[in-house]
Design a protein around this motif. Structure first.
Motif, mmCIF file in Angstrom:
data_model
loop_
_atom_site.group_PDB
_atom_site.id
_atom_site.type_symbol
_atom_site.label_atom_id
_atom_site.label_comp_id
_atom_site.label_asym_id
_atom_site.label_seq_id
_atom_site.Cartn_x
_atom_site.Cartn_y
_atom_site.Cartn_z
ATOM 1 N N THR A 44 0.694 -1.142 0.048
ATOM 2 C CA THR A 44 -0.078 0.002 0.159
ATOM 3 C C THR A 44 0.922 1.082 0.007
ATOM 4 O O THR A 44 0.515 2.324 -0.555
ATOM 5 C CB THR A 44 -0.753 -0.030 1.289
ATOM 6 N N THR A 49 -0.763 -2.322 -6.558
ATOM 7 C CA THR A 49 -1.758 -3.420 -6.458
ATOM 8 C C THR A 49 -1.242 -4.595 -6.441
ATOM 9 O O THR A 49 -0.077 -4.809 -6.686
ATOM 10 C CB THR A 49 -2.836 -3.179 -7.634
ATOM 11 N N LYS A 50 -2.003 -5.506 -6.055
ATOM 12 C CA LYS A 50 -1.466 -7.006 -6.024
ATOM 13 C C LYS A 50 -1.057 -7.350 -7.549
ATOM 14 O O LYS A 50 -0.060 -8.226 -7.372
ATOM 15 C CB LYS A 50 -2.712 -8.024 -5.511
#
Length: 96
Positions: A44, A49-50
């Motif tokens: 974060t 993002t993943k």
């Protein structure tokens, strides 16, 4: 209607952590949860993002979900790669 009695966190802990085994399991889970929180914080804070982390690691996005959902199954090398993908250098500190 039945009345609901509030139970404090402290009272729950006293009731549930009444054996050495329960205390040890709680401490182990607490460390695992802290590591999981740390991984997601790195991602974060890096604004990733993943999917971004997966791309940087050269894996598919479901691999990141597996890491973040069950961090204890991740190898040391995988954790180091995840950290590096987030711009973090991972190391070990030993306390005696």
């Amino acid at each position: 209607m039945a009345k609901i009695k509030a139970i404090s966190h402290e009272d729950v802990m006293k009731t549930l952590l009444d054996t050495p085994e329960a205390i040890a399991a709680f401490e182990e889970a607490k460390d695992e949860f802290a590591l999981l929180e740390q991984l997601t914080a790195w991602r974060t804070q890096a604004g990733l993002t993943k999917a971004d982390v997966a791309e940087r690691m050269g894996v598919k996005p479901p691999a990141i979900n597996r890491i973040e959902n069950n961090v204890t199954k991740a190898s040391w090398q995988t954790l180091k790669r995840y950290a590096a993908a987030c711009g973090v250098e991972l190391g070990i500190t030993v306390r005696v």
